[in-house]
Scaffold this active site. Structure first.
Site, PDB file in Angstrom:
ATOM      1  N   GLU A 184       0.818  -1.228   0.000  1.00 10.50           N
ATOM      2  CA  GLU A 184       0.000   0.000   0.000  1.00 10.50           C
ATOM      3  C   GLU A 184       0.847   1.272   0.000  1.00 10.50           C
ATOM      4  O   GLU A 184       0.604   2.192   0.798  1.00 10.50           O
ATOM      5  CB  GLU A 184      -0.965  -0.026   1.187  1.00 10.50           C
ATOM      6  CG  GLU A 184      -1.996  -1.130   1.090  1.00 10.50           C
ATOM      7  CD  GLU A 184      -3.052  -1.090   2.193  1.00 10.50           C
ATOM      8  OE1 GLU A 184      -2.921  -0.263   3.122  1.00 10.50           O
ATOM      9  OE2 GLU A 184      -4.003  -1.886   2.126  1.00 10.50           O
TER      10      GLU A 184
ATOM     11  N   GLU B 289      -5.572  -8.507  -0.217  1.00  6.39           N
ATOM     12  CA  GLU B 289      -6.277  -8.131   1.011  1.00  6.39           C
ATOM     13  C   GLU B 289      -7.736  -7.912   0.653  1.00  6.39           C
ATOM     14  O   GLU B 289      -8.049  -7.080  -0.197  1.00  6.39           O
ATOM     15  CB  GLU B 289      -5.721  -6.850   1.656  1.00  6.39           C
ATOM     16  CG  GLU B 289      -4.405  -7.004   2.362  1.00  6.39           C
ATOM     17  CD  GLU B 289      -4.010  -5.744   3.142  1.00  6.39           C
ATOM     18  OE1 GLU B 289      -4.912  -5.075   3.700  1.00  6.39           O
ATOM     19  OE2 GLU B 289      -2.807  -5.430   3.186  1.00  6.39           O
TER      20      GLU B 289
END
Length: 508
Positions: free
Chosen positions: A174, A295
């Site tokens: 991320e 995720e």
């Protein structure tokens, strides 16, 4: 009341072989996922390394095939050297991702022991936040090089004579997020991902590498991030990651809109594929980049506030411990059908996370472990989905959605395993009050069908959840009333239900 719907598949019209790594999970050094989760020395079921046997058995039952580790946001501040060597010499560190104290008592070798214990493939990540290509290639050399160098011999001195053989690696986590340790621009990240990938492939040409896509579909930089990152590293990576957590926005908390996130995430996959293919076109490349949805889960009740800095930098605090409902389980089932229907480009997916932290498995220290509601659709899909995903043709009444227009009540995927002759059918009835009379045509898949398994997940109370005291309040039940036809089935599905039917043709 009831309504009519139909599902048609044909053996000649398949999407792709199913990659079993779609049934992956995620373990991060966050809250009680590792410590007092999968690892609890002194627990009655713990092995000699401190890993809970009851959690290990539930992980096997869940059917997870690959596990992402050690993060997550934790990864962007992690020094891998802290987690190897004698435990008594390992440093305690402040974890700036989750404002906790990391003891490093579980590290590379301990986690690899757990992977072997539960029979799961490891997916490791390298820190591209505070660190970079040099540390990444050192970590890979430590793990995978046979011997004869300082780092590989260091591993051998730590008790691992043979290489660890970790083949799937994530290049950071991320990196577009302002919450991330050492957030980067897309050009900064694209460059470092390229150089890291180059070095890692020089150390071990057999590795598979995933670059960071956007942290969410609604990130302001989505699209631009993917395009710029891949401009730098397209030729050097195998996968681009996607992350998505399903919420109930305050403006519309209806179950129908909640279930419509299945289509939102289908669009996310398709848009990301389009961007990757546009980069390929610009580069005159025949390569087709695959996706890793590493995720995903429902996460909104325990999302806000708990991750903020806590006094005293606690060890393994209770963070993000979402309690899941029957409604959540139905959405998870629908998401799994959608994932399977994108098997041509989606090859890996990791439910976040495995234990305690937004997880299918919950534990109490010194006490029991139990299955949350979302455990069940995942376990059923992981058990039965093998072979080729067939293209579903759905005929169903629909409901109106503000974002996507008319959406069918039926979500479905079909996976046929030529090796065993079994066909697995996964079905979600999104109608909240009406039963569905469903006809299923299985063309070209043989005749005289034998029923192998049929289960449904349904609760009259969509807010029902499982607890330590009532761990099976929401659990699969037999699905009755199935009529087997020469070339298909007919079945009645309860409202708001997830259903799995497995049949086998007795004649070609």
């Amino acid at each position: 009341m009831t309504f009519q719907a139909a599902l048609i598949v044909d053996r000649d019209f398949d999407i792709a072989p199913l990659d079993r790594r779609l049934f992956g999970v995620f373990v991060e050094h966050l809250g009680r996922c590792v410590y007092n989760g999968i690892h609890e020395p002194g627990h009655p079921s713990a092995d000699e390394h401190g890993f809970r046997g009851d959690v290990a058995e539930l992980t096997k039952e869940l059917g997870a095939t690959i596990v992402r580790y050690p993060g997550g946001n934790f990864m962007s501040g992690y020094n891998w050297e802290d987690g190897v060597g004698p435990k008594e010499q390992r440093p305690r560190r402040l974890d700036l991702a989750w404002f906790s104290t990391e003891t490093n008592q579980v590290g590379t070798h301990e986690f690899m022991h757990w992977c072997r214990k539960v029979g799961i493939e490891p997916m490791f990540g390298v820190n591209l936040g505070t660190r970079g290509p040099d540390e990444a290639r050192h970590y890979l050399e430590y793990c995978n090089h046979p011997g004869g160098t300082a780092l590989s011999d260091l591993r051998r001195s730590h008790g691992a004579e043979e290489p660890l053989g970790i083949k799937f690696w994530c290049l950071g986590n991320e990196m577009d997020g302002p919450w991330q340790i050492c957030q980067k621009t897309p050009d900064e990240y694209g460059r470092i991902a390229k150089e890291t990938a180059k070095l890692m492939r020089w150390v071990d040409p057999t590795v598979e590498l995933a670059a960071c896509g956007s942290s969410a579909y609604d990130m302001p930089t989505y699209g631009v991030w993917e395009d710029r990152v891949l401009e730098h590293c397209f030729e050097f990576v195998d996968y681009l990651s996607l992350h998505s957590y399903f919420v109930k926005p305050p403006a519309d908390t209806s179950t129908e809109s909640f279930f419509a996130q299945i289509e939102t995430n289908a669009r996310y996959i398709e848009d990301t594929v389009a961007i990757a293919d546009a980069v390929a076109t610009r580069k005159r490349s025949n390569k087709r980049l695959m996706l890793s949805f590493d995720e995903w889960n429902v996460w909104y009740r325990a999302r806000h506030g708990e991750h903020l800095k806590q006094a005293g930098w606690p060890e393994a605090p209770r963070l993000l411990e979402e309690v899941y409902t029957a409604e959540d389980a139905l959405l998870i089932g629908g998401m799994l059908t959608m994932f399977m229907n994108h098997a041509d480009r989606l090859k890996v997916a990791c439910m976040a996370q495995l234990c305690n932290v937004i997880a299918p498995i919950m534990t109490e220290p010194g006490g029991p472990a139990w299955r949350q509601t979302i455990f069940h659709p995942f376990a059923q899909a992981a058990r039965w989905a093998r072979g080729d995903v067939l293209r579903p043709v759905i005929e169903s009444p629909s409901f109106a959605n503000a974002r996507h227009g008319e959406l069918p009540y039926l979500c479905a995927s079909v996976v046929d395993d030529a090796a065993t002759g079994q066909t697995a059918i996964f079905l979600l009835n999104r109608h909240l009050t009406d039963e569905m009379d469903l006809s299923i045509a299985l063309r070209g898949l043989g005749i005289e069908r034998q029923l192998v398994s049929a289960e449904q997940l349904h609760s009259a109370d969509l807010n029902a959840s499982n607890t330590a005291d009532a761990p099976d309040r929401v659990a699969p039940q037999p699905l009755d009333g199935i009529a087997t036809l020469d070339d298909g089935l007919s079945v009645r599905l309860k409202p708001a239900s997830w259903n799995v039917i497995v049949t086998k043709a007795l004649r070609a």
